[in-house]
Design a protein around this motif. Sequence first.
Motif, PDB file in Angstrom:
ATOM      1  N   SER A 166       0.262   1.730   0.162  1.00 59.50           N
ATOM      2  CA  SER A 166      -1.124   1.581  -0.291  1.00 59.50           C
ATOM      3  C   SER A 166      -1.993   1.195   0.887  1.00 59.50           C
ATOM      4  N   PHE A 167      -3.294   1.384   0.733  1.00 65.18           N
ATOM      5  CA  PHE A 167      -4.227   1.040   1.804  1.00 65.18           C
ATOM      6  C   PHE A 167      -4.209  -0.460   2.103  1.00 65.18           C
ATOM      7  N   ASP A 168      -3.810  -1.268   1.115  1.00 62.68           N
ATOM      8  CA  ASP A 168      -3.730  -2.713   1.330  1.00 62.68           C
ATOM      9  C   ASP A 168      -2.890  -3.055   2.562  1.00 62.68           C
ATOM     10  N   TYR A 169      -1.819  -2.285   2.779  1.00 60.69           N
ATOM     11  CA  TYR A 169      -0.923  -2.614   3.883  1.00 60.69           C
ATOM     12  C   TYR A 169      -1.563  -2.330   5.239  1.00 60.69           C
TER      13      TYR A 169
ATOM     14  N   TYR B 243      -8.203  10.398   2.374  1.00 64.42           N
ATOM     15  CA  TYR B 243      -7.415   9.327   2.995  1.00 64.42           C
ATOM     16  C   TYR B 243      -6.084   9.262   2.269  1.00 64.42           C
ATOM     17  N   LYS B 244      -5.002   9.240   3.043  1.00 66.91           N
ATOM     18  CA  LYS B 244      -3.659   9.208   2.474  1.00 66.91           C
ATOM     19  C   LYS B 244      -2.802   8.251   3.274  1.00 66.91           C
ATOM     20  N   VAL B 245      -2.095   7.331   2.587  1.00 63.81           N
ATOM     21  CA  VAL B 245      -1.208   6.390   3.278  1.00 63.81           C
ATOM     22  C   VAL B 245       0.223   6.671   2.856  1.00 63.81           C
ATOM     23  N   VAL B 246       1.134   6.675   3.844  1.00 62.93           N
ATOM     24  CA  VAL B 246       2.551   6.928   3.600  1.00 62.93           C
ATOM     25  C   VAL B 246       3.366   5.910   4.376  1.00 62.93           C
ATOM     26  N   ARG B 247       4.620   5.792   4.001  1.00 61.58           N
ATOM     27  CA  ARG B 247       5.520   4.930   4.766  1.00 61.58           C
ATOM     28  C   ARG B 247       5.797   5.580   6.118  1.00 61.58           C
TER      29      ARG B 247
ATOM     30  N   TYR C 230     -10.511   0.380  -2.740  1.00 62.96           N
ATOM     31  CA  TYR C 230      -9.357   1.112  -3.276  1.00 62.96           C
ATOM     32  C   TYR C 230      -8.070   0.688  -2.577  1.00 62.96           C
ATOM     33  N   GLY C 231      -7.960  -0.614  -2.279  1.00 63.15           N
ATOM     34  CA  GLY C 231      -6.814  -1.107  -1.529  1.00 63.15           C
ATOM     35  C   GLY C 231      -5.474  -0.817  -2.157  1.00 63.15           C
ATOM     36  N   SER C 232      -5.385  -0.849  -3.489  1.00 61.62           N
ATOM     37  CA  SER C 232      -4.092  -0.660  -4.160  1.00 61.62           C
ATOM     38  C   SER C 232      -3.723   0.815  -4.338  1.00 61.62           C
ATOM     39  N   TYR C 233      -4.597   1.714  -3.909  1.00 63.50           N
ATOM     40  CA  TYR C 233      -4.322   3.157  -4.038  1.00 63.50           C
ATOM     41  C   TYR C 233      -3.625   3.682  -2.789  1.00 63.50           C
ATOM     42  N   SER C 234      -3.012   4.858  -2.936  1.00 65.01           N
ATOM     43  CA  SER C 234      -2.342   5.502  -1.804  1.00 65.01           C
ATOM     44  C   SER C 234      -3.058   6.771  -1.373  1.00 65.01           C
ATOM     45  N   TYR C 235      -4.018   7.229  -2.186  1.00 69.39           N
ATOM     46  CA  TYR C 235      -4.693   8.503  -1.888  1.00 69.39           C
ATOM     47  C   TYR C 235      -6.050   8.522  -2.561  1.00 69.39           C
TER      48      TYR C 235
END
Length: 616
Positions: free
Chosen positions: A476-479, A555-559, A586-591
């Motif tokens: 997630s964007f939070d990280y 915006y997309k977050v991945v490991r 949208y911190g808890s989102y991944s995309y």
Amino acid sequence: MKKTAFILLIILAFYYKSFAAAAIIKSEIDINLNMIKGSITIASTKAETVTVSLYDDMQLLCNDKRIKYNKNSKEYIISLDGLSSVIFSYIKNITSKTDTISKDFISVYSSIIPVVTNIENAELYINIPENFQGLASQFVTYSQNKNIMVFTYNNLPKSIYFAASTNYIIKKITQKNIDIYTLLFKEHENLSYKLLQKAAYYIEMYENLFSSHFPYHNFIIAEDVNPYGHALASIAVFGSAIIDKDFIAERSLGHEVLHQWFGAAIECSMTDGNFLEAVTTYFSDYFYEKDDRIKYRKEILTKYQAYAAEKSFPLKYFMYNAGKKEQSIGYGKGLMVLHMAKNKAGDDAFMTGIRKFISDKLYSTASWKDLLAYIGMDDDFYRNWIHNKDDIILSVNNAVFQDNTLAFNLIRKGGEEEVDIPFTHISENHIVTGKFKTKKGVNQIMYNLKSDNDTFIIDDRYDLMRTLYPAEIAPSFDYLFGADEILFAGNKNEDKLFERVFPNIKETVHIRKLSIHHLKDKNIIIAMENIVPQTVAELFKSKLTFAFEIGNTTYKVVRNPYSQGDRFIMFSFNHTKESLNKLTHYGSYSYITLNKNEVTAKEKNTMPNGIKIFGR
């Protein structure tokens, strides 16, 4: 002669009501000088002492010899003789950032009066500019004659908040002797009925839940020109920019109503931190999540791991919400401590303790220690979760399944000396939940399964304040927001725009020079337009696959595949300044995808719950 008669009227007016001192306060709000000018007349039927304390922005003016200043306590001591009144004046300069005085709007949340002790009955006269409408806090009755407002008090509060405007419309309903008001600007007048009804609903709900009457004679919902959202005694304040949003009526208003008990009527002593936000979040935002509180608890642990983790501190040091880290500790971890206390005490004992706590502590101060003691928690629980920053860390080794028996070592760090670890056993058409006791260190666990098709999971309901396994963590964007350091890869000078939203960018590299050694064990932002450079594509070939909409902002977050599972990469396509600012919500989102800076699509990644010990 007239002055003597006036003094006698004050004494006679209050004589039959109380033997304590009474006061008449006259305040005038001067919008030209940006100040409040006031006078206070105090009388009593007997000889007694009253103290007056000033806030930092106040001055007291008086020549009466019965008023002495105590340098040690920084208080003015007034000696009443039971015969004649004492009169003094005060000036309040508006210096607090929370206060506003302008030609058409006034909000004074830092108190319009000094702190005056031992005053039972009081009348407050406020002289406001022409065409203003407004209300003060915590009054019993009020009336208005032209530009003079009169408020009566059975007990004079130490702080009185006031809001007024030429643009206010006042609406009111009464529920069980509680007057509920809205102070809304004309353009939002249509929200009055909804907010009044919602406030009445929340007040009744909490009165029933806590077996406690609402702490004040009235409750006011005030609109403010500033971007606020907070509670004061008998007032909830919301900024114009958010007051018409659905979440205000559905969630935020309930949170602020609850603060009338926890925060206003019951204050925090701060001797071991601020427990108020934890208990308020528990009985509002979390309490409303009746359908999926497990998901809520997992999100708390996820945000805690993103923003606090190694940077955490004991709850006794949490004082207020200074940012995401503090919020994840004071609100999030604090809520999980209450959840663990409830599980340990049992539902009925937990609510009985909460109700007794409210009954005993109303209109006084309390601490974490007080609250947990009422719930039935011992000193070991209190010391570990309030004075210690360590959370529970679980690890497993030597797992063996033989003859339908699962055996493994569970290593526990953190927590009390003895902690119950919850588990879930899933077999065909059957689910069993339970707990096993553990000590710190190595615990040998044995459990009988029905077949090798069964599944055995630890803490899949997230009942523990613990560190999550990588397999439980959804990117997630939070990280990225919570990372200590970020490497930025993009075109020249693009990092400057991202640094406004990600001040934790500590290293930059041109996107075409990005290589594997840049990626290893790092949190990274890679900024592109519509084309993925060949050098970037080669780095992630066979490791990552995902799509983005050409022409839109994505915006997309991945490991990070070049890490051990605890680092992340955010890919940015066609970024804009406005979309980056929106990303913070949208911190808890991944995309998320945006078209003309408006979000058109969003999603959250999901990962399995709990620590799976055995199962397919």
